[in-house]
Design a protein around this motif. Structure first.
Motif, PDB file in Angstrom:
ATOM      1  N   THR A 123     -10.726 -65.580  88.393  1.00 21.36           N
ATOM      2  CA  THR A 123     -10.922 -66.929  87.875  1.00 21.36           C
ATOM      3  C   THR A 123     -11.446 -66.834  86.450  1.00 21.36           C
ATOM      4  OG1 THR A 123     -11.392 -67.824  90.075  1.00 21.36           O
ATOM      5  CG2 THR A 123     -12.138 -69.108  88.184  1.00 21.36           C
ATOM      6  N   TRP A 124     -10.734 -67.483  85.529  1.00 22.78           N
ATOM      7  CA  TRP A 124     -11.114 -67.521  84.117  1.00 22.78           C
ATOM      8  C   TRP A 124     -11.626 -68.935  83.823  1.00 22.78           C
ATOM      9  CZ3 TRP A 124     -10.081 -62.948  81.289  1.00 22.78           C
ATOM     10  CH2 TRP A 124      -9.278 -62.012  81.954  1.00 22.78           C
ATOM     11  N   SER A 125     -12.917 -69.060  83.563  1.00 22.95           N
ATOM     12  CA  SER A 125     -13.535 -70.384  83.453  1.00 22.95           C
ATOM     13  C   SER A 125     -13.422 -70.993  82.062  1.00 22.95           C
ATOM     14  CB  SER A 125     -15.018 -70.296  83.846  1.00 22.95           C
ATOM     15  OG  SER A 125     -15.715 -69.410  82.975  1.00 22.95           O
ATOM     16  N   ASP A 126     -13.022 -70.202  81.055  1.00 25.29           N
ATOM     17  CA  ASP A 126     -12.969 -70.715  79.682  1.00 25.29           C
ATOM     18  C   ASP A 126     -11.595 -70.417  79.083  1.00 25.29           C
ATOM     19  OD1 ASP A 126     -13.617 -71.810  77.270  1.00 25.29           O
ATOM     20  OD2 ASP A 126     -14.982 -70.208  76.636  1.00 25.29           O
ATOM     21  N   THR A 127     -10.583 -71.140  79.568  1.00 20.77           N
ATOM     22  CA  THR A 127      -9.200 -70.920  79.149  1.00 20.77           C
ATOM     23  C   THR A 127      -8.752 -72.032  78.208  1.00 20.77           C
ATOM     24  OG1 THR A 127      -8.678 -69.836  81.242  1.00 20.77           O
ATOM     25  CG2 THR A 127      -6.826 -70.656  79.952  1.00 20.77           C
ATOM     26  N   ARG A 128      -7.982 -71.650  77.205  1.00 20.36           N
ATOM     27  CA  ARG A 128      -7.347 -72.633  76.320  1.00 20.36           C
ATOM     28  C   ARG A 128      -5.853 -72.646  76.609  1.00 20.36           C
ATOM     29  NH1 ARG A 128      -7.633 -73.446  69.728  1.00 20.36           N
ATOM     30  NH2 ARG A 128      -5.501 -74.223  69.461  1.00 20.36           N
ATOM     31  N   VAL A 139     -11.750 -59.183  80.518  1.00 23.53           N
ATOM     32  CA  VAL A 139     -12.169 -59.339  79.124  1.00 23.53           C
ATOM     33  C   VAL A 139     -11.269 -60.330  78.392  1.00 23.53           C
ATOM     34  CG1 VAL A 139     -12.471 -58.138  76.927  1.00 23.53           C
ATOM     35  CG2 VAL A 139     -13.181 -57.038  79.062  1.00 23.53           C
ATOM     36  N   ALA A 140      -9.957 -60.277  78.640  1.00 25.13           N
ATOM     37  CA  ALA A 140      -9.023 -61.168  77.951  1.00 25.13           C
ATOM     38  C   ALA A 140      -7.734 -61.267  78.746  1.00 25.13           C
ATOM     39  CB  ALA A 140      -8.734 -60.659  76.537  1.00 25.13           C
ATOM     40  N   TYR A 141      -7.038 -62.398  78.568  1.00 25.40           N
ATOM     41  CA  TYR A 141      -5.718 -62.522  79.174  1.00 25.40           C
ATOM     42  C   TYR A 141      -4.874 -63.523  78.399  1.00 25.40           C
ATOM     43  CZ  TYR A 141      -5.194 -67.044  81.649  1.00 25.40           C
ATOM     44  OH  TYR A 141      -4.987 -68.358  81.968  1.00 25.40           O
ATOM     45  N   LEU A 142      -3.562 -63.358  78.513  1.00 22.76           N
ATOM     46  CA  LEU A 142      -2.592 -64.261  77.896  1.00 22.76           C
ATOM     47  C   LEU A 142      -1.445 -64.453  78.867  1.00 22.76           C
ATOM     48  CD1 LEU A 142      -1.240 -65.792  75.499  1.00 22.76           C
ATOM     49  CD2 LEU A 142      -0.288 -63.576  74.800  1.00 22.76           C
ATOM     50  N   ARG A 143      -1.067 -65.711  79.099  1.00 22.35           N
ATOM     51  CA  ARG A 143       0.068 -66.026  79.961  1.00 22.35           C
ATOM     52  C   ARG A 143       0.935 -67.061  79.246  1.00 22.35           C
ATOM     53  NH1 ARG A 143      -1.465 -67.380  85.878  1.00 22.35           N
ATOM     54  NH2 ARG A 143      -2.685 -69.004  84.838  1.00 22.35           N
ATOM     55  N   SER A 144       2.249 -66.873  79.297  1.00 23.15           N
ATOM     56  CA  SER A 144       3.155 -67.810  78.631  1.00 23.15           C
ATOM     57  C   SER A 144       4.346 -68.103  79.524  1.00 23.15           C
ATOM     58  CB  SER A 144       3.641 -67.237  77.292  1.00 23.15           C
ATOM     59  OG  SER A 144       4.454 -66.094  77.503  1.00 23.15           O
ATOM     60  N   SER A 145       4.856 -69.317  79.392  1.00 24.76           N
ATOM     61  CA  SER A 145       6.080 -69.741  80.061  1.00 24.76           C
ATOM     62  C   SER A 145       6.857 -70.574  79.048  1.00 24.76           C
ATOM     63  CB  SER A 145       5.760 -70.556  81.317  1.00 24.76           C
ATOM     64  OG  SER A 145       6.944 -70.978  81.955  1.00 24.76           O
ATOM     65  N   ILE A 146       7.930 -70.000  78.496  1.00 32.33           N
ATOM     66  CA  ILE A 146       8.607 -70.593  77.348  1.00 32.33           C
ATOM     67  C   ILE A 146      10.113 -70.587  77.566  1.00 32.33           C
ATOM     68  CG2 ILE A 146       9.076 -70.322  74.869  1.00 32.33           C
ATOM     69  CD1 ILE A 146       6.307 -69.123  74.569  1.00 32.33           C
ATOM     70  N   SER A 147      10.756 -71.662  77.143  1.00 30.00           N
ATOM     71  CA  SER A 147      12.211 -71.752  77.089  1.00 30.00           C
ATOM     72  C   SER A 147      12.614 -71.815  75.619  1.00 30.00           C
ATOM     73  CB  SER A 147      12.705 -72.998  77.832  1.00 30.00           C
ATOM     74  OG  SER A 147      14.098 -73.180  77.649  1.00 30.00           O
ATOM     75  N   SER A 180      -1.338 -69.999  77.930  1.00 29.59           N
ATOM     76  CA  SER A 180      -2.737 -70.057  78.353  1.00 29.59           C
ATOM     77  C   SER A 180      -3.389 -68.738  77.983  1.00 29.59           C
ATOM     78  CB  SER A 180      -2.847 -70.280  79.865  1.00 29.59           C
ATOM     79  OG  SER A 180      -2.168 -71.446  80.270  1.00 29.59           O
ATOM     80  N   TYR A 181      -4.601 -68.793  77.452  1.00 23.16           N
ATOM     81  CA  TYR A 181      -5.250 -67.540  77.087  1.00 23.16           C
ATOM     82  C   TYR A 181      -6.766 -67.697  77.083  1.00 23.16           C
ATOM     83  CZ  TYR A 181      -5.625 -69.620  72.386  1.00 23.16           C
ATOM     84  OH  TYR A 181      -5.901 -70.448  71.324  1.00 23.16           O
ATOM     85  N   SER A 182      -7.415 -66.571  77.314  1.00 21.25           N
ATOM     86  CA  SER A 182      -8.859 -66.452  77.183  1.00 21.25           C
ATOM     87  C   SER A 182      -9.104 -65.196  76.365  1.00 21.25           C
ATOM     88  CB  SER A 182      -9.534 -66.344  78.554  1.00 21.25           C
ATOM     89  OG  SER A 182     -10.939 -66.228  78.422  1.00 21.25           O
ATOM     90  N   LYS A 183      -9.610 -65.340  75.158  1.00 19.11           N
ATOM     91  CA  LYS A 183      -9.726 -64.214  74.246  1.00 19.11           C
ATOM     92  C   LYS A 183     -11.055 -63.486  74.433  1.00 19.11           C
ATOM     93  CE  LYS A 183     -11.419 -67.156  70.470  1.00 19.11           C
ATOM     94  NZ  LYS A 183     -11.142 -67.640  69.097  1.00 19.11           N
ATOM     95  N   PRO A 184     -11.151 -62.237  73.946  1.00 22.38           N
ATOM     96  CA  PRO A 184     -12.422 -61.510  74.031  1.00 22.38           C
ATOM     97  C   PRO A 184     -13.550 -62.303  73.385  1.00 22.38           C
ATOM     98  CG  PRO A 184     -10.661 -60.031  73.358  1.00 22.38           C
ATOM     99  CD  PRO A 184     -10.082 -61.420  73.343  1.00 22.38           C
ATOM    100  N   GLY A 185     -14.680 -62.347  74.044  1.00 19.22           N
ATOM    101  CA  GLY A 185     -15.809 -63.137  73.577  1.00 19.22           C
ATOM    102  C   GLY A 185     -15.993 -64.410  74.372  1.00 19.22           C
ATOM    103  N   ASN A 186     -14.919 -64.891  75.026  1.00 25.93           N
ATOM    104  CA  ASN A 186     -15.061 -66.017  75.945  1.00 25.93           C
ATOM    105  C   ASN A 186     -15.727 -65.545  77.232  1.00 25.93           C
ATOM    106  OD1 ASN A 186     -13.651 -67.381  73.994  1.00 25.93           O
ATOM    107  ND2 ASN A 186     -12.004 -68.077  75.323  1.00 25.93           N
ATOM    108  N   ALA A 187     -15.986 -66.482  78.131  1.00 28.96           N
ATOM    109  CA  ALA A 187     -16.563 -66.115  79.424  1.00 28.96           C
ATOM    110  C   ALA A 187     -15.631 -65.145  80.145  1.00 28.96           C
ATOM    111  CB  ALA A 187     -16.785 -67.364  80.273  1.00 28.96           C
ATOM    112  N   LEU A 188     -16.203 -64.134  80.779  1.00 30.09           N
ATOM    113  CA  LEU A 188     -15.413 -63.138  81.483  1.00 30.09           C
ATOM    114  C   LEU A 188     -14.732 -63.747  82.707  1.00 30.09           C
ATOM    115  CD1 LEU A 188     -17.916 -60.120  81.454  1.00 30.09           C
ATOM    116  CD2 LEU A 188     -15.923 -60.439  79.978  1.00 30.09           C
TER     117      LEU A 188
END
Length: 306
Positions: free
Chosen positions: A180-185, A108-116, A141-149
């Motif tokens: 695989t998340w096809s609609d990631t920002r 449904v949703a995911y968030l990934r971060s890599s920060i210094s 990188s994230y794909s919020k609820p409402g984007n492609a599953l």
């Protein structure tokens, strides 16, 4: 002093995978259901300059960067599932049981971060008109609820052996579970007078992978007493649990100890009561923060219909 010993030299953090509600129907060992799933993981690591300053008491240096590296992910969704569990050899007193499940993961949703993040000292140490300059850079990188599953396939397998009062079991979960998340920002994060983020790429395809978890357990039941132990690894080190349950009429009393992922000893205790088809349970367990020896206590309750 003793405070320096609390500074972690390696990456520290927390994470895990959870199975939430799993409603479904079953006939003769075959079950069709929809389970909720959640995966999260956060890791933080100090850079060499911070380690030297905090742990080895090295003096701060001018025009030097001090910071931390952070990598994190959180994702969740649901998974239509077909599973089977049943006895393949022996009888009810001594038998071998096998089980397996095939999941079609929908994210449904995911968030990934890599920060210094951190700061750079000025020409003079922590003095003057510009003692430090904040540093911040990374990618989210994230794909919020409402984007492609998100989509992926994975499975579980397990085996159990029962002989009288002894039960032994081994299981492996989330085998091959890559989504695989096809609609990631993707956004870049940086500091320039203040923290900013700006779009880097949009509508791109990314992948995430659920960690494979392993569990082994043993129980021994004699009369109204049950003793058990298990070892669980979900990708961030092993946890060990040892405990027991004693039935006293309608009441069950439980207690145990555990070694957590940071190899610290924790404690748990609780009880429950069953009245016909209804059951009520309450439990308490301790936990320790990553950089502290002080324990916290969590309480949980459950209501069951048998």
């Amino acid at each position: 002093g003793a405070a320096a010993e609390l500074v972690p030299e390696d990456q520290f953090g927390f994470g895990g995978s959870s199975r939430l509600l799993n409603p479904g129907i079953g006939i003769k060992g075959v079950r069709v259901s929809v389970l909720g799933w959640l995966h999260y993981d956060l890791g933080i690591e100090l850079n060499d300059k911070v380690l030297a300053f905090l742990r080895d008491s090295v003096d701060a240096l001018p025009r030097t960067g001090y910071g931390v590296f952070e990598n994190g992910i959180a994702e969740g969704g649901f998974a239509p599932t077909v599973s089977y569990a049943g006895r393949v050899a022996g009888d009810s007193s001594t038998g071998l049981y096998l089980g397996g499940a095939l999941h079609y993961y929908l994210g449904v949703a995911y968030l990934r971060s890599s920060i210094s993040a951190g700061f750079r000292t000025g020409a003079s140490i922590f003095t003057g008109p510009n003692p430090v300059t904040p540093l911040d850079s990374g990618l989210t990188s994230y794909s919020k609820p409402g984007n492609a599953l998100g989509h992926g396939v994975g499975g579980d397998v397990g085996v159990a052996w029962i002989s009288g009062p002894i039960e032994l079991g081994v299981g492996v979960n989330d085998i091959g579970a890559t989504l695989t998340w096809s609609d990631t920002r993707q956004d870049s994060v940086f500091y320039r007078d203040s923290s900013f983020s700006k779009p880097f790429k949009n509508h791109v395809s990314t992948t995430t992978k659920l960690p494979v978890s392993y569990v082994a357990n043993v129980t021994y039941t004699v009369g109204k007493t049950t003793l058990g132990a298990d070892v669980l690894n979900t990708g961030r080190g092993s946890t060990v649990h040892v405990g027991g349950e004693q039935l006293l009429g309608l009441i069950a009393v439980r207690g145990g100890v555990a070694r957590d992922q940071r190899k610290r000893i924790e404690f748990g205790f609780g009880g429950g009561v069953r009245l016909g088809p209804l059951g009520l349970d309450v439990g308490f367990w301790t936990h320790t923060n990553s950089l502290s020896n002080e324990r916290g206590v969590t309480m949980a309750t459950s209501f069951s219909i048998y």
